[in-house]
Design an enzyme around this catalytic site. Structure first.
Site, PDB file in Angstrom:
ATOM      1  N   VAL A  11      -5.337  -7.895 -92.778  1.00  0.00           N
ATOM      2  CA  VAL A  11      -4.547  -6.669 -92.980  1.00  0.00           C
ATOM      3  C   VAL A  11      -4.062  -6.198 -91.604  1.00  0.00           C
ATOM      4  CG1 VAL A  11      -4.577  -4.301 -93.850  1.00  0.00           C
ATOM      5  CG2 VAL A  11      -5.914  -6.087 -95.006  1.00  0.00           C
TER       6      VAL A  11
ATOM      7  N   GLY B 265      -8.176  -2.302 -93.327  1.00  0.00           N
ATOM      8  CA  GLY B 265      -8.578  -3.701 -93.547  1.00  0.00           C
ATOM      9  C   GLY B 265      -9.825  -3.766 -94.422  1.00  0.00           C
ATOM     10  N   HIS B 266     -10.853  -2.981 -94.044  1.00  0.00           N
ATOM     11  CA  HIS B 266     -12.078  -2.932 -94.849  1.00  0.00           C
ATOM     12  C   HIS B 266     -11.768  -2.440 -96.272  1.00  0.00           C
ATOM     13  CE1 HIS B 266     -13.826  -2.092 -90.683  1.00  0.00           C
ATOM     14  NE2 HIS B 266     -14.520  -3.163 -91.056  1.00  0.00           N
TER      15      HIS B 266
ATOM     16  N   GLY C  99     -13.270 -11.035 -94.502  1.00  0.00           N
ATOM     17  CA  GLY C  99     -11.886 -11.076 -94.036  1.00  0.00           C
ATOM     18  C   GLY C  99     -11.569 -12.354 -93.285  1.00  0.00           C
TER      19      GLY C  99
ATOM     20  N   ARG D 278     -12.305  -2.211 -83.223  1.00  0.00           N
ATOM     21  CA  ARG D 278     -12.224  -2.229 -81.758  1.00  0.00           C
ATOM     22  C   ARG D 278     -10.843  -1.822 -81.243  1.00  0.00           C
ATOM     23  NH1 ARG D 278     -16.169  -6.767 -82.291  1.00  0.00           N
ATOM     24  NH2 ARG D 278     -18.074  -6.073 -81.230  1.00  0.00           N
TER      25      ARG D 278
ATOM     26  N   GLY E 236     -19.053  -0.811 -90.519  1.00  0.00           N
ATOM     27  CA  GLY E 236     -18.618   0.585 -90.561  1.00  0.00           C
ATOM     28  C   GLY E 236     -17.416   0.843 -89.674  1.00  0.00           C
TER      29      GLY E 236
ATOM     30  N   ASP F  60     -11.780 -12.652 -89.232  1.00  0.00           N
ATOM     31  CA  ASP F  60     -12.896 -13.318 -88.542  1.00  0.00           C
ATOM     32  C   ASP F  60     -13.037 -14.701 -89.165  1.00  0.00           C
ATOM     33  OD1 ASP F  60     -14.179 -10.934 -86.934  1.00  0.00           O
ATOM     34  OD2 ASP F  60     -13.610 -10.171 -88.884  1.00  0.00           O
TER      35      ASP F  60
ATOM     36  N   SER G 116      -8.603  -3.490 -86.660  1.00  0.00           N
ATOM     37  CA  SER G 116      -9.947  -3.765 -86.161  1.00  0.00           C
ATOM     38  C   SER G 116     -10.576  -2.460 -85.699  1.00  0.00           C
ATOM     39  CB  SER G 116      -9.860  -4.733 -84.974  1.00  0.00           C
ATOM     40  OG  SER G 116     -11.080  -4.734 -84.266  1.00  0.00           O
TER      41      SER G 116
HETATM   42  P1  AMP Z   1     -16.577  -5.660 -89.457  1.00  0.00           P
HETATM   43  O1  AMP Z   1     -16.891  -4.261 -89.859  1.00  0.00           O
HETATM   44  O2  AMP Z   1     -15.651  -5.769 -88.296  1.00  0.00           O
HETATM   45  O3  AMP Z   1     -17.806  -6.522 -89.342  1.00  0.00           O
HETATM   46  O4  AMP Z   1     -15.755  -6.278 -90.668  1.00  0.00           O
HETATM   47  C1  AMP Z   1     -16.277  -6.306 -91.970  1.00  0.00           C
HETATM   48  C2  AMP Z   1     -15.432  -7.222 -92.808  1.00  0.00           C
HETATM   49  O5  AMP Z   1     -14.089  -6.760 -92.838  1.00  0.00           O
HETATM   50  C3  AMP Z   1     -15.399  -8.658 -92.252  1.00  0.00           C
HETATM   51  O6  AMP Z   1     -15.435  -9.578 -93.334  1.00  0.00           O
HETATM   52  C4  AMP Z   1     -14.061  -8.690 -91.547  1.00  0.00           C
HETATM   53  O7  AMP Z   1     -13.509  -9.990 -91.460  1.00  0.00           O
HETATM   54  C5  AMP Z   1     -13.233  -7.804 -92.450  1.00  0.00           C
HETATM   55  N1  AMP Z   1     -12.070  -7.283 -91.728  1.00  0.00           N
HETATM   56  C6  AMP Z   1     -12.064  -6.525 -90.608  1.00  0.00           C
HETATM   57  N2  AMP Z   1     -10.808  -6.264 -90.216  1.00  0.00           N
HETATM   58  C7  AMP Z   1      -9.990  -6.875 -91.104  1.00  0.00           C
HETATM   59  C8  AMP Z   1      -8.577  -7.003 -91.236  1.00  0.00           C
HETATM   60  N3  AMP Z   1      -7.731  -6.446 -90.382  1.00  0.00           N
HETATM   61  N4  AMP Z   1      -8.098  -7.713 -92.291  1.00  0.00           N
HETATM   62  C9  AMP Z   1      -8.940  -8.306 -93.167  1.00  0.00           C
HETATM   63  N5  AMP Z   1     -10.274  -8.231 -93.088  1.00  0.00           N
HETATM   64  C10 AMP Z   1     -10.799  -7.531 -92.075  1.00  0.00           C
END
Ligand code: AMP
Length: 281
Positions: free
Chosen positions: A176, A36-37, A147, A187, A31, A150, A185
């Protein structure tokens, strides 16, 4: 878009779609969605008939001194973003639904979980592998998108699916970035204005390495020297690791030969940022 909170309801929906021969594409997230998401979700729309996005801040992948309690959460905003993209299902289970009292089963992808973030976040990838295996069991997708931001997580999920004979295609999605190069991110929200400006040094360092490799440099020692020198110019940056690894095994390498990955983890105040670049020569 339907929001599902119960495992049984999620499974019933997926079984119904599978009976109709619909291809289910799954995007797991924690969430606090950003572009990116959303890019992963748009990709998902092109790869199947139905799209499921999960939002679950997984306590098992956070260490005791990490930011689980403070991790940014904004379900109403996330819901409207996913709705606008035409997502079919938002799966949003509670922690008690995923880890009921008495829970004691874990998945460990052994070697791939050791280096890089595994060194500094003990138990993190055990938490990731466990929740991903559970979500795959519940959602029963044909394909799932992760993504490349990670990168270690993506390799661990690929291995997990192969090792446990899961019939799920795993697709990696390119990183992205913001206009100035910073990888998006959730974060990034922790960064002060000065830290946000300084954080561009990660992508600058990765670009520098790519340029050096294109000019023929293959020595890990030389490449890592330039990376750390570039990041060290920012007094707000504290390098946690900067590594050059084989892109499949994630083991350290001395020279770039074939596919390598330059992986970075750098702290800016309370924000811990990761970034990487796959390099081929
Ligand atoms: P998270 O919510 O941070 O667990 O991310 C969920 C998914 O989105 C994971 O597969 C991440 O690798 C992907 N993700 C997060 N940020 C990016 C980004 N900047 N570019 C590509 N994928 C991303």
């Amino acid at each position: 878009m339907q929001i599902i909170e119960q495992i049984a309801d999620m499974r019933r929906w997926s079984e119904g779609e599978r009976r109709q021969a619909h291809r289910i594409v799954f995007v797991p997230t924690m969430g606090s969605l950003h572009e990116g998401h959303l890019s992963l979700v748009r990709d998902a729309k092109t790869r199947g008939d139905r799209v499921v996005v999960s939002i679950f801040v997984n306590p098992m992948q956070f260490g005791p001194s990490e930011d689980f309690a403070k991790y940014p959460r904004d379900l109403p905003r996330d819901t409207s973003m996913l709705e606008a993209l035409g997502v079919d299902i938002l799966f949003h289970p509670t922690v008690a639904e995923i880890y009921p009292v008495g829970y004691q089963t874990h998945i460990e992808v052994e070697n791939l979980s050791v280096p890089l973030c595994g060194m500094v976040r003990p138990g993190h990838f055990r938490g990731v592998a466990t929740v991903v295996a559970k979500l795959f069991n519940i959602v029963q997708p044909h394909l799932a998108i992760f993504g490349e931001k990670d990168f270690q997580q993506l390799q661990i999920v690929r291995r997990l699916v192969r090792d446990l004979s899961m019939d799920i295609e795993i697709v990696g999605h390119p990183i992205v970035r913001e206009a100035d190069g910073l990888a998006m991110s959730s974060r990034n929200a922790y960064l002060s204005i000065e830290e946000r400006r300084a954080a561009v040094c990660l992508s600058r360092a990765l670009c520098k390495v790519e340029k050096l490799v294109r000019r023929g440099e293959t020595s890990a020692a030389v490449l890592l020297h330039w990376v750390t020198a570039e990041i060290a110019q920012e007094p707000l940056a504290q390098i946690e690791y900067a590594k050059l690894c084989d892109a499949d095994s994630l083991q350290d390498i001395d020279r770039v030969q074939g596919a390598a990955v330059l992986a970075l983890a750098v702290r800016f105040g309370r924000a811990r940022l990761i970034d990487n670049r796959v390099i081929k020569n």
